[in-house]
Design an enzyme around this catalytic site. Structure first.
Site, PDB file in Angstrom:
ATOM      1  N   ASN A 230       3.849   6.579  -6.844  1.00 26.31           N
ATOM      2  CA  ASN A 230       2.413   6.750  -7.059  1.00 26.31           C
ATOM      3  C   ASN A 230       2.152   8.146  -7.616  1.00 26.31           C
ATOM      4  O   ASN A 230       2.065   9.121  -6.878  1.00 26.31           O
ATOM      5  CB  ASN A 230       1.674   6.523  -5.728  1.00 26.31           C
ATOM      6  N   PHE A 231       2.045   8.213  -8.959  1.00 28.03           N
ATOM      7  CA  PHE A 231       1.704   9.462  -9.649  1.00 28.03           C
ATOM      8  C   PHE A 231       0.240   9.404 -10.096  1.00 28.03           C
ATOM      9  O   PHE A 231      -0.128   9.992 -11.108  1.00 28.03           O
ATOM     10  CB  PHE A 231       2.568   9.628 -10.918  1.00 28.03           C
ATOM     11  N   SER A 232      -0.593   8.662  -9.375  1.00 27.86           N
ATOM     12  CA  SER A 232      -1.854   8.327 -10.016  1.00 27.86           C
ATOM     13  C   SER A 232      -3.088   8.203  -9.133  1.00 27.86           C
ATOM     14  O   SER A 232      -4.176   8.026  -9.670  1.00 27.86           O
ATOM     15  CB  SER A 232      -1.658   7.017 -10.779  1.00 27.86           C
ATOM     16  N   CYS A 233      -2.976   8.290  -7.816  1.00 25.17           N
ATOM     17  CA  CYS A 233      -4.187   8.211  -6.982  1.00 25.17           C
ATOM     18  C   CYS A 233      -5.073   9.407  -7.366  1.00 25.17           C
ATOM     19  O   CYS A 233      -4.619  10.549  -7.296  1.00 25.17           O
ATOM     20  CB  CYS A 233      -3.802   8.266  -5.504  1.00 25.17           C
TER      21      CYS A 233
ATOM     22  N   LYS B  93       0.849  -1.192   0.000  1.00 27.03           N
ATOM     23  CA  LYS B  93       0.000   0.000   0.000  1.00 27.03           C
ATOM     24  C   LYS B  93       0.892   1.252   0.000  1.00 27.03           C
ATOM     25  O   LYS B  93       1.953   1.269   0.639  1.00 27.03           O
ATOM     26  CB  LYS B  93      -0.876  -0.052   1.266  1.00 27.03           C
TER      27      LYS B  93
ATOM     28  N   ASN C  42     -13.658   3.440  -5.309  1.00 21.39           N
ATOM     29  CA  ASN C  42     -13.166   3.685  -3.955  1.00 21.39           C
ATOM     30  C   ASN C  42     -12.766   5.142  -3.786  1.00 21.39           C
ATOM     31  O   ASN C  42     -12.359   5.793  -4.750  1.00 21.39           O
ATOM     32  CB  ASN C  42     -11.982   2.759  -3.630  1.00 21.39           C
TER      33      ASN C  42
ATOM     34  N   LYS D 281       3.875   4.650 -11.508  1.00 20.72           N
ATOM     35  CA  LYS D 281       2.505   4.167 -11.738  1.00 20.72           C
ATOM     36  C   LYS D 281       1.647   5.322 -12.245  1.00 20.72           C
ATOM     37  O   LYS D 281       1.503   6.348 -11.584  1.00 20.72           O
ATOM     38  CB  LYS D 281       1.929   3.598 -10.446  1.00 20.72           C
TER      39      LYS D 281
ATOM     40  N   ASN E  78      -3.757   3.039 -12.811  1.00 13.12           N
ATOM     41  CA  ASN E  78      -4.455   3.253 -11.553  1.00 13.12           C
ATOM     42  C   ASN E  78      -5.944   3.420 -11.899  1.00 13.12           C
ATOM     43  O   ASN E  78      -6.352   3.184 -13.029  1.00 13.12           O
ATOM     44  CB  ASN E  78      -3.891   4.496 -10.835  1.00 13.12           C
ATOM     45  N   THR E  79      -6.735   3.828 -10.957  1.00 16.18           N
ATOM     46  CA  THR E  79      -8.190   3.858 -11.156  1.00 16.18           C
ATOM     47  C   THR E  79      -8.651   5.039 -12.019  1.00 16.18           C
ATOM     48  O   THR E  79      -7.950   6.040 -12.138  1.00 16.18           O
ATOM     49  CB  THR E  79      -8.889   3.927  -9.795  1.00 16.18           C
TER      50      THR E  79
HETATM   51  C1  LIG Z   1      -9.618   0.182  -2.296  1.00 13.07           C
HETATM   52  C2  LIG Z   1      -8.477   0.503  -3.209  1.00 13.07           C
HETATM   53  C3  LIG Z   1      -7.337   1.123  -2.697  1.00 13.07           C
HETATM   54  C4  LIG Z   1      -6.266   1.426  -3.539  1.00 13.07           C
HETATM   55  N1  LIG Z   1      -5.144   2.022  -3.016  1.00 13.07           N
HETATM   56  C5  LIG Z   1      -4.073   2.259  -3.815  1.00 13.07           C
HETATM   57  C6  LIG Z   1      -2.860   2.792  -3.282  1.00 13.07           C
HETATM   58  O1  LIG Z   1      -2.715   3.031  -2.077  1.00 13.07           O
HETATM   59  N2  LIG Z   1      -1.838   3.026  -4.154  1.00 13.07           N
HETATM   60  C7  LIG Z   1      -1.923   2.754  -5.492  1.00 13.07           C
HETATM   61  O2  LIG Z   1      -0.972   2.975  -6.239  1.00 13.07           O
HETATM   62  N3  LIG Z   1      -3.063   2.227  -6.017  1.00 13.07           N
HETATM   63  C8  LIG Z   1      -4.117   1.982  -5.217  1.00 13.07           C
HETATM   64  N4  LIG Z   1      -5.261   1.418  -5.754  1.00 13.07           N
HETATM   65  C9  LIG Z   1      -5.330   1.158  -7.222  1.00 13.07           C
HETATM   66  C10 LIG Z   1      -5.005  -0.297  -7.561  1.00 13.07           C
HETATM   67  O3  LIG Z   1      -3.702  -0.665  -7.159  1.00 13.07           O
HETATM   68  C11 LIG Z   1      -5.170  -0.569  -9.073  1.00 13.07           C
HETATM   69  O4  LIG Z   1      -4.265   0.259  -9.790  1.00 13.07           O
HETATM   70  C12 LIG Z   1      -6.571  -0.293  -9.602  1.00 13.07           C
HETATM   71  O5  LIG Z   1      -7.548  -0.576  -8.633  1.00 13.07           O
HETATM   72  C13 LIG Z   1      -6.901  -1.111 -10.858  1.00 13.07           C
HETATM   73  O6  LIG Z   1      -6.667  -2.493 -10.690  1.00 13.07           O
HETATM   74  P1  LIG Z   1      -7.776  -3.560 -10.174  1.00 13.07           P
HETATM   75  O7  LIG Z   1      -8.947  -3.496 -11.115  1.00 13.07           O
HETATM   76  O8  LIG Z   1      -7.062  -4.862 -10.161  1.00 13.07           O
HETATM   77  O9  LIG Z   1      -8.151  -3.107  -8.791  1.00 13.07           O
HETATM   78  C14 LIG Z   1      -6.342   1.107  -4.922  1.00 13.07           C
HETATM   79  C15 LIG Z   1      -7.495   0.483  -5.422  1.00 13.07           C
HETATM   80  C16 LIG Z   1      -8.546   0.161  -4.592  1.00 13.07           C
HETATM   81  C17 LIG Z   1      -9.751  -0.531  -5.159  1.00 13.07           C
END
Ligand SMILES: Cc1cc2nc3c(=O)[nH]c(=O)nc-3n(C[C@H](O)[C@H](O)[C@H](O)COP(=O)(O)O)c2cc1C
Length: 366
Positions: free
Chosen positions: A135-138, A44, A76, A176, A203-204
């Site tokens: 992490n350039f992407s949250c 994380k 999320n 990322k 990322n999301t």
């Molecule tokens: C609840 C949650 C928390 C996340 N926290 C982080 C994080 O702390 N750092 C990060 O780089 N990505 C975070 N992500 C993004 C995921 O690592 C991933 O890039 C994204 O959800 C797409 O992949 P998936 O469909 O397998 O979840 C988070 C995603 C979710 C759903």
């Protein structure tokens, strides 16, 4: 069968990694996943001052299939880790001591200040982690402090911050990237100019999961209000596959790609490998199905490799990239195959002659 792959000098026992998020939120869950058979984990995301990180409840929302109820999309509004840096440093040391052969990647994020990024890099590197993921992407929350995708949307910032990190780091650095941008290649190439050895994507995707028609409140609802959040799970996979293929075709050959987005089984993971990812990361899939999903991932990849005659995972990586072309070239290819009549026979005028759903089915490939 040997599923190992060497990426940026690191040997992964298999290409399956926990994506940064709840599946790697402390040493205990990390260890459980290594025991279950995962090849590595991206922990994380952490920063220097966890006290600034305060999460809300509820912070997740689901999009379900209208017919089966299966979760196909997930939003999320969770922040990065709220656990103190000292605790993390101790846990990184402990994990590397107990699992030296499993890859541990530390995801880091900081404010736009050279001293802070370099201090965090040095501290974390000293624990023996194998690589960094920047992490350039949250896409939410942290952006209000100009972190995460606020950096990833600006190539100049990506290049600068990556160079701050690579200046003091002696392990591989991945960046990322956010999909909330027109051309993911630009900030990725900038990170590579800053010294990144690999790109993680995606990322999301910024989203609003729905609106409650009784209360009129958008979701997830916290004390009656919300903010747009990050979308993940199956529904994002086609977008992630497109971005990964663009990166694989557009980045220098020696830059590795870690593919992420909507992977739930071996079939999905193999698609990412074929489009140029040498590792894949899974976050929401693990949250919904548990760490045991690694069994099917490994078995499915082994079976695929046996059936198709691949001797190593490396041979699978990028195997389908040669099949991307231009629209004009597809038309030429149909002509050459003497199938141009098929295209001409389905001109737009025809749509009135059949039911629209029938016509749609006729033009669909799968
Ligand atoms: C609840 C949650 C928390 C996340 N926290 C982080 C994080 O702390 N750092 C990060 O780089 N990505 C975070 N992500 C993004 C995921 O690592 C991933 O890039 C994204 O959800 C797409 O992949 P998936 O469909 O397998 O979840 C988070 C995603 C979710 C759903």
């Amino acid at each position: 069968m040997d599923l190992s792959i060497v990426v940026n000098g690191m040997t992964f026992p298999n290409p399956f990694l926990l994506g940064s998020g709840p599946p790697g939120t402390n040493a205990h869950v990390n260890a459980k996943s290594y025991d279950a058979g995962w090849g590595g984990a991206v922990a994380k995301t952490i920063s220097l001052e966890s006290a600034k990180v305060v999460n809300v409840v509820p912070r997740y929302g689901k999009l379900r299939s209208k017919t089966s109820g299966e979760v196909i999309g997930f939003e999320n509004i969770e922040l990065i880790s709220d656990r103190p840096i000292d605790v993390w440093l101790e846990e990184f040391r402990q994990i590397k001591k107990e699992y030296p052969k499993h890859m541990l990647i530390a995801s880091i994020m900081e404010e736009y200040e050279k001293g802070r990024w370099q201090e965090l890099t040095r501290m974390v590197q000293d624990t023996g982690v194998d690589a960094f993921e920047l992490n350039f992407s949250c896409p939410h929350g942290m952006t209000e402090r100009k972190m995460g995708s606020e950096m990833g949307e600006h190539p100049d910032l990506c290049e600068q911050v990556t160079s701050w990190v690579t200046e003091v780091s002696n392990i591989p650095v991945w960046a990322k990237m956010t999909p909330n941008i027109t051309n993911i290649k630009e900030p990725s190439l900038a990170a590579v100019r800053g010294g990144a050895a690999g790109i993680s994507a995606i990322n999301t995707i910024l989203s609003v999961i729905g609106v409650d028609l009784n209360t009129l409140r958008p979701m997830p609802t916290v004390e009656g209000h919300t903010v747009p959040g990050g979308y993940s799970s199956q529904a994002v996979r086609p977008i992630a596959l497109r971005m990964v293929s663009q990166l694989a075709l557009g980045l220098p050959q020696d830059v590795s790609i870690s593919g992420i987005g909507g992977i739930e089984n071996s079939h999905d993971a193999i698609e990412f490998l074929l489009l140029g990812s040498s590792t894949v990361q899974i976050c929401t899939g693990v949250m919904l199905h548990g760490v045991k999903m690694i069994d099917e991932l490994k078995e499915g990849l082994e079976k695929f490799m046996t059936d198709k005659g691949f001797n190593s995972v490396q041979e699978v990586v990028g195997k389908s990239l040669g099949y991307f072309s231009t629209h004009m070239d597809l038309v030429q290819k149909m002509k050459a195959a003497k199938r141009s009549k098929a295209g001409e026979a389905s001109r737009d005028n025809e749509w009135g002659q059949k039911d629209i759903t029938e016509k749609t089915a006729e033009l669909t490939s799968n």
